[in-house]
Design a protein around this motif. Structure first.
Motif, PDB file in Angstrom:
ATOM      1  N   SER A   1     -11.693  17.750 135.780  1.00 49.09           N
ATOM      2  CA  SER A   1     -12.159  19.127 135.613  1.00 49.09           C
ATOM      3  C   SER A   1     -12.975  19.311 134.335  1.00 49.09           C
ATOM      4  O   SER A   1     -13.423  20.404 134.026  1.00 49.09           O
ATOM      5  N   TYR A   2     -13.140  18.237 133.543  1.00 52.54           N
ATOM      6  CA  TYR A   2     -13.730  18.385 132.219  1.00 52.54           C
ATOM      7  C   TYR A   2     -14.861  17.389 132.051  1.00 52.54           C
ATOM      8  O   TYR A   2     -14.682  16.189 132.284  1.00 52.54           O
ATOM      9  N   ALA A   3     -16.038  17.872 131.682  1.00 50.06           N
ATOM     10  CA  ALA A   3     -17.221  17.007 131.669  1.00 50.06           C
ATOM     11  C   ALA A   3     -17.162  15.946 130.586  1.00 50.06           C
ATOM     12  O   ALA A   3     -17.500  14.788 130.815  1.00 50.06           O
ATOM     13  N   MET A   4     -16.705  16.339 129.387  1.00 47.78           N
ATOM     14  CA  MET A   4     -16.783  15.401 128.278  1.00 47.78           C
ATOM     15  C   MET A   4     -15.744  14.305 128.407  1.00 47.78           C
ATOM     16  O   MET A   4     -14.700  14.498 128.997  1.00 47.78           O
ATOM     17  N   PRO A   5     -16.053  13.142 127.824  1.00 44.24           N
ATOM     18  CA  PRO A   5     -15.058  12.072 127.804  1.00 44.24           C
ATOM     19  C   PRO A   5     -13.865  12.524 126.976  1.00 44.24           C
ATOM     20  O   PRO A   5     -14.034  13.236 125.985  1.00 44.24           O
ATOM     21  N   VAL A   6     -12.684  12.136 127.390  1.00 44.98           N
ATOM     22  CA  VAL A   6     -11.483  12.447 126.630  1.00 44.98           C
ATOM     23  C   VAL A   6     -10.911  11.147 126.098  1.00 44.98           C
ATOM     24  O   VAL A   6     -10.671  10.211 126.852  1.00 44.98           O
ATOM     25  N   SER A   7     -10.757  11.085 124.796  1.00 43.18           N
ATOM     26  CA  SER A   7     -10.113   9.909 124.233  1.00 43.18           C
ATOM     27  C   SER A   7      -8.714  10.311 123.824  1.00 43.18           C
ATOM     28  O   SER A   7      -8.382  11.490 123.785  1.00 43.18           O
TER      29      SER A   7
ATOM     30  N   TYR B   1      -0.857  19.503 114.850  1.00 48.10           N
ATOM     31  CA  TYR B   1      -2.304  19.447 114.873  1.00 48.10           C
ATOM     32  C   TYR B   1      -2.705  18.073 115.356  1.00 48.10           C
ATOM     33  O   TYR B   1      -2.126  17.080 114.938  1.00 48.10           O
ATOM     34  N   GLN B   2      -3.679  17.973 116.202  1.00 46.15           N
ATOM     35  CA  GLN B   2      -4.173  16.660 116.568  1.00 46.15           C
ATOM     36  C   GLN B   2      -5.660  16.590 116.308  1.00 46.15           C
ATOM     37  O   GLN B   2      -6.410  17.484 116.656  1.00 46.15           O
ATOM     38  N   LEU B   3      -6.058  15.538 115.617  1.00 48.07           N
ATOM     39  CA  LEU B   3      -7.464  15.346 115.300  1.00 48.07           C
ATOM     40  C   LEU B   3      -7.896  13.983 115.774  1.00 48.07           C
ATOM     41  O   LEU B   3      -7.205  12.991 115.535  1.00 48.07           O
ATOM     42  N   ALA B   4      -9.021  13.959 116.450  1.00 49.77           N
ATOM     43  CA  ALA B   4      -9.577  12.673 116.835  1.00 49.77           C
ATOM     44  C   ALA B   4      -9.984  11.948 115.565  1.00 49.77           C
ATOM     45  O   ALA B   4     -10.336  12.589 114.574  1.00 49.77           O
ATOM     46  N   PRO B   5      -9.927  10.624 115.565  1.00 48.15           N
ATOM     47  CA  PRO B   5     -10.316   9.890 114.364  1.00 48.15           C
ATOM     48  C   PRO B   5     -11.725  10.304 113.931  1.00 48.15           C
ATOM     49  O   PRO B   5     -12.627  10.412 114.758  1.00 48.15           O
ATOM     50  N   GLY B   6     -11.890  10.587 112.660  1.00 50.88           N
ATOM     51  CA  GLY B   6     -13.208  10.919 112.127  1.00 50.88           C
ATOM     52  C   GLY B   6     -13.620  12.362 112.293  1.00 50.88           C
ATOM     53  O   GLY B   6     -14.676  12.768 111.843  1.00 50.88           O
TER      54      GLY B   6
ATOM     55  N   ASP C   1      -8.765  19.046 117.457  1.00 50.53           N
ATOM     56  CA  ASP C   1      -9.399  18.986 118.758  1.00 50.53           C
ATOM     57  C   ASP C   1      -8.328  18.815 119.821  1.00 50.53           C
ATOM     58  O   ASP C   1      -7.669  17.789 119.894  1.00 50.53           O
ATOM     59  N   PHE C   2      -8.116  19.851 120.583  1.00 47.49           N
ATOM     60  CA  PHE C   2      -7.086  19.773 121.611  1.00 47.49           C
ATOM     61  C   PHE C   2      -7.696  19.536 122.982  1.00 47.49           C
ATOM     62  O   PHE C   2      -6.993  19.459 123.956  1.00 47.49           O
ATOM     63  N   LYS C   3      -9.041  19.463 123.027  1.00 52.25           N
ATOM     64  CA  LYS C   3      -9.669  19.375 124.342  1.00 52.25           C
ATOM     65  C   LYS C   3     -10.127  17.972 124.684  1.00 52.25           C
ATOM     66  O   LYS C   3      -9.791  17.462 125.746  1.00 52.25           O
ATOM     67  N   SER C   4     -10.872  17.359 123.787  1.00 50.38           N
ATOM     68  CA  SER C   4     -11.358  16.023 124.145  1.00 50.38           C
ATOM     69  C   SER C   4     -10.565  14.936 123.441  1.00 50.38           C
ATOM     70  O   SER C   4     -10.981  13.788 123.391  1.00 50.38           O
TER      71      SER C   4
END
Ligand SMILES: Nc1ncnc2c1ncn2[C@@H]1O[C@H](COP(=O)(O)OP(=O)(O)OP(=O)(O)O)[C@@H](O)[C@H]1O
Ligand SMILES: [Mg+2]
Lengths: 246, 785
Positions: free
Chosen positions: B97-103, B177-182, B187-190
């Motif tokens: 349902s989500y266009a962007m890549p999710v890591s 809180y969750q943050l993608a590396p860097g 970011d709770f979506k991707s």
């Protein structure tokens, strides 16, 4: 303060007040107003004194000084032998609370209190007061006790002010133009109340007026002019306020 | 009841409008304080309790790979209480349902009873032992995508795609809180965090019998620094990346920075509001008492002592103060618990422990008593010090002068206007006080509104001036610059800029800070460094550039030499000169010329990420292709970052600011109403006399309200300046690692503040104007107070 009176006891009648060379200067910056220029005056126990004089002659000023509302610039004022011109603020407060009853030309009632409560405001802090209702009865307002000042006529308000002044059984009653704002019939009622208090409570009473006719109810009439006492007359006979007309 | 007490209540009732208005002013001040304290205390209490209950570790360390036995060696160290090893694996997730890549990261579930990082199950259940294809997902991610278990999910671990069943939604203090590396914003979506049984995870990530992360707790009294060297020594052979404590753990760091931010707001707002309210209370009560001059004289004339008169009026203000206090505490409690509840949702805490310290109530009571008391005593003493003979007379006609305006030549005014001008000039102190009161309330309105402007400006500076890429790509590790070509060949991509990011510890004297150093292109078009005027700063071939706040934290200035300890790759430790400080409002970071960083890393021309400029109408296709690239670990979009910023960080600040705008409005309205109302009671005799002389209601109202209009007209600009100054003070005080609030006030904020004051003036004026037209002439003139 009410103590040591022995030295004056010997005088024919006891002088409650004895003012000597009282001056009062209002410093207005550029000009100085000499309201009193050396006033000598006595007020004897139980007597009724009327102060007469043109506007601005200093009547209110001397009365306020006698009553401890204001301070003299010079001279002495003995109250039963004690110099109140030197009294401290606290002592003046006690003096007013115990001994002095005031009646003002403009009544100065507390607008948010009823007639009865206005009187009670004073009896509550007095040593040996009458019941507020009793004081109001004395001035003929037994039926208006629960009215607010704004619901009373000028004469009625003035009588409440008298009731308020006498309820503490003061030894002096000072009235500044008590009838100034009243018609002659109402004025008579008010003066009767004062007369009655003077006789029944034996309070030394001073009444300021512009009205020479009122002088008839006094034992003594003091004339003031330009900050001086000019003449003092002794009335042969005190007339009842009922017999006064103006 | 004593006659004077009766008088007290009647008088209070008589001026009830003012009593309520004053109580509201004080109440709003108190409410700000109680609300702030309650919110903050509740959050901190809840945080502490969650950490305890879910056993949040005290130290963390990542490594490459170590056999299980290494864990016991760490556990045996003195000072270490509990150690837990786990496997953590990067993963790519396909969310149709989500266009962007999710890591994402997959973490092995805690296995033993008494383990650390316990999970709170929000929905569904935990994976059952033996069920290799079950996983649970972090609640932040589930909420962002509105996912409800159970559902299938394609997850790629180590290049192998497999279908998992998501059987539950969980949370734990580690990932509030969750943050993608860097990434600099949560970011709770991707970005997604998942947990699964250890065995299948080990198998999928080639970690059988091994682990790549250790977490643990310490014995009471032990600090992370005490054990760090020993643990690092044990783990170095296994690629240990250095032990760090809670303050560096990303979720904790964000949360505590946010709480710090909130803490500053929760201190500065109440201090300002409460001082303003106390000052105004003082002024208003003083003026109210001044109108009682005549009554004070009567009481004195009849032998009431000054002390008993003061006491009487103190009771009068005590009632107002008590009312304000009650309003403030009740309102503050209500707003505070409401706001804490709101934050509970923002942080997705499983529960909230509401906390309101008795000390807060005590301080509130004290402030109210002092503020109301001082105003009363000073003012009543002043009246009482006058000889009763003087005080009882109606105040003597004031000495007026020809007003300055008239002297300056404006002679065409009609009488009423002259009266207004002369009246203002005759009592400059009183006029100044009125202006001051209204100005202060205008000021706090500006302060409340300024946050929105500041947030917008931060975003503008960061995402419209500094970070200009449309899409950012992070690789799983350093890659050669050939990767740029494949990115450049993506459809719609017009420009690609490489970047190299590496975790590092920066040391200067006794200060040290763990952050990331980003190597950027000197002539970069998509990532630029700016000075405080938003002008680009040149990236020198050598040296490091630090964000100004980081520079301040480390205590360095350009020209100083930093010790840079790289935490990956060559693990080099280098002395690097600080080339310049750059201005960034969000986050803290270090920057270097990419070539220079690569030289330190000894990695040749490598990159760890890239910024793309792209035609976003091709976005779905770009994302689809990026998903297919095994080297790509994560993808970010600027639009996404914006949204995320507003939804997380901005939201918590703006919520707080919004409540304060409401309270500021209450204060403003209360002050204005009082100013108008007192002006009326001070001048009712004069106005009634004018009516008797034949002035119309309108003319009389004009004299009263015209004066007010002049005062408010002068007060508003003063208040706007005051507000701007307050904003500066507040911004200065609320600098944290998370942000530096710029002092930017939008014209619309000034306009709104002015409008609130103007409208409350008009409304108050209308209310008082009605009173003017109903002035009972006879009564006013007859009654001498
Ligand atoms: N507070 C004051 N400041 C300056 N001058 C004053 C003040 N009070 C009274 N005076 C002046 O003192 C003089 C005496 O005033 P006072 O009030 O005693 O007169 P009075 O005889 O009572 O007059 P009236 O019959 O009009 O009441 C007057 O000239 C008056 O202007
Ligand atoms: Mg007089």
């Amino acid at each position: 303060m009410a103590g040591g009176t022995s030295t004056l006891e010997s005088v024919v009648a006891e002088a409650v007040f004895s003012a000597r060379g009282v001056t009062k200067v209002y410093d207005m910056g550029e000009v100085q107003v000499h309201a009193l220029r050396g006033v000598d005056l006595e007020l004897f126990a139980g007597e009724m004194m009327v102060l007469l004089g043109p506007s601005g002659s200093g009547k209110s000023t001397i009365l306020n000084i006698l009553g401890g509302l204001d301070r003299a610039s010079g001279g002495t004022v003995l109250y039963r032998g004690l110099d109140i011109t030197k009294a401290r603020d606290k002592e003046l407060t006690q003096y007013r609370r115990r001994h002095v009853g005031f009646v003002f030309q403009f009544y100065n009632l507390i607008p948010s209190l009823t007639a009865l409560e206005n009187v009670a405001a004073v009896t509550e802090i007095a040593d040996n007061p009458m019941k507020p209702a009793e004081a109001l009865e004395m001035v003929g307002l037994g039926d208006r006790m629960h009215h607010f000042p704004s619901q009373l006529s000028g004469g009625q308000q003035q009588r409440v002010a008298i009731a308020r002044a006498i309820a503490k059984r003061p030894s002096v009653l000072l009235c500044d133009e008590p009838t100034g704002a009243l018609d002659s019939e109402t004025g008579v009622i008010v003066l009767e109340a004062i007369d009655r208090v003077n006789k029944e409570l034996r309070a030394a009473t001073a009444v300021i007026t512009h009205n020479a006719d009122i002088a008839g109810m006094a034992d003594r009439v003091v004339h003031m002019s330009n900050g001086h006492v000019t003449t003092v007359e002794q009335n042969e006979k005190r007339r009842s306020p009922k017999d006064l007309h103006w | 009841m004593r006659a004077l007490d009766i008088k007290l209540f009647r008088d209070l009732w008589h001026v009830r409008g003012q009593v309520i208005a004053i109580a509201c002013v004080l109440g709003a001040g108190i409410a700000t304080y109680v609300m702030s304290a309650a919110t903050l205390d509740s959050l901190l209490t809840t945080q502490a309790s969650l950490y305890r209950q879910y056993r949040f570790p005290e130290f963390f360390v990542g490594l490459k790979r170590a056999p299980a036995s290494v864990r016991d060696r760490v556990a045996a160290l003195p000072g270490v209480q509990v150690v837990e090893d786990r496997v953590i694996a990067p993963a790519n997730i396909e969310l149709p349902s989500y266009a962007m890549p999710v890591s994402g990261s997959i973490i092995s579930l805690p296995e033993h009873a008494g383990a650390l990082n316990l999970l709170h199950v929000h929905a569904g259940r935990l994976p059952e032992p033996g069920r290799d294809n079950e996983a649970v997902v972090s609640d932040g991610f589930a909420k962002a995508h509105k996912l409800i278990p159970d559902f299938p999910l394609n997850i790629t671990i180590n290049g192998k795609k497999k279908v998992f069943r998501i059987v539950g939604v969980v949370s734990t203090p580690e990932v509030i809180y969750q943050l993608a590396p860097g990434s600099i914003v949560p970011d709770f979506k991707s970005y997604c965090i998942l947990w699964m049984q250890r065995e299948p995870l080990e198998a999928a990530y080639n970690m059988t019998g091994a682990f790549n992360e250790l977490v643990g707790t310490l014995t009471p009294g032990t600090q992370v620094e005490d054990v760090a060297a020993a643990i690092d020594a044990i783990l170095r052979p296994y690629g240990g990346q250095g032990v760090f404590g809670r303050e560096t753990q990303i979720s904790h760091r964000y949360l505590s920075e946010e709480f710090k931010q909130l803490g500053v707001m929760a201190t500065v707002f109440p201090v300002i509001f409460l001082s303003v309210a106390a000052f105004l209370l003082n002024v208003v009560v003083g003026r109210l008492m001044a109108t009682q001059r005549g009554q004070i004289a009567i009481l004195k004339a009849f032998g009431y002592s000054t002390a008993s008169v003061v006491w009487h009026f103190l009771k009068f203000t005590a009632v107002i103060a008590a009312l304000g206090l009650a309003l403030g505490i009740a309102g503050g409690h209500w707003l505070g618990s409401g706001m804490a509840q709101l934050y509970k949702d923002v942080y997705r805490f499983p529960y909230l422990e509401f906390s309101l310290r008795p000390g807060v109530l005590l301080v509130s009571a004290l402030v109210s008593i002092v503020a109301a008391g001082v105003g009363t005593v000073v003012s009543v003493m002043r009246s009482a010090a006058e000889s009763p003979a003087v005080a009882m007379q109606p105040a003597p006609p004031g000495t007026y002068n020809i007003s300055l305006m008239e002297r300056l030549g404006a002679r065409w005014f009609a009488q009423p206007t002259r009266m207004i001008l002369r009246n203002i000039e005759r009592r400059p102190m009183k006029s100044l006080m009125s202006i001051g009161g209204v100005a202060m309330s205008t000021g706090i309105l500006v302060l409340g509104g300024f946050w929105g402007d500041a947030v917008d400006y931060m975003v503008f500076a960061q995402l419209r001036r500094a970070q200009l890429e449309d899409i950012s790509v992070t690789f799983v590790g350093p890659v050669s610059n050939r990767a740029l070509y494949s990115l450049a060949s993506l459809p719609g991509v017009s420009y690609v800029e490489p970047t190299r990011s590496v975790a590092a510890r920066l040391r200067f004297e006794q200060n040290s800070y763990r952050t990331a150093i980003t190597g950027i292109e000197p002539e970069g078009r998509l990532r630029r460094l700016l000075n405080d005027k938003l002008q680009p700063v040149e990236v020198p071939p050598e040296g490091i550039l630090l964000t100004d706040h980081l520079g301040k934290m480390l205590g360095v200035k350009p020209g100083d030499t930093l010790t840079v300890e790289l935490l990956e790759g060559s693990r080099a430790v280098r002395q690097v000169p600080v080339a310049a400080l750059v201005s960034e409002y969000i986050g803290v970071a270090g920057y270097m010329h990419r070539d220079s960083l690569n030289r330190v890393l000894r990695e040749g021309d490598s990159l760890s990420g890239a910024f793309l400029q792209a035609d976003m109408s091709y976005a779905p296709e770009i994302y689809r292709r990026l998903k297919a690239m095994p080297a790509v670990a994560g993808t970010g979009a600027r639009a996404q970052a914006l949204e995320s910023f507003y939804e997380t960080i901005a939201k918590q600040m703006l919520t707080f600011a919004f409540f304060n705008v409401i309270l500021a409005s209450t204060i403003a309205i209360g002050v204005v109403y009082n100013t108008v109302r007192i002006a009326l009671s001070e001048r009712s005799r004069e106005l009634a006399s004018l009516r008797v002389l034949g002035y119309t209601r309108g003319e009389v109202a004009y004299i009263l309200l015209g004066e007010l209009a002049v005062l408010v007209f002068l007060a508003i600009p003063a208040g706007l300046l005051f507000g701007r100054w307050l904003a500066g003070v507040m911004a200065q005080m609320s600098q944290t690692e998370l942000f530096r609030v710029p002092v930017v006030v939008d014209p619309s904020t000034y306009a709104l503040a002015a409008l609130v004051v103007a409208v409350s003036t008009v409304v108050s004026a209308a209310a008082v104007g009605r009173k003017v037209s109903h002035l009972d002439l006879v009564e006013v003139l007859k009654a001498r107070e």
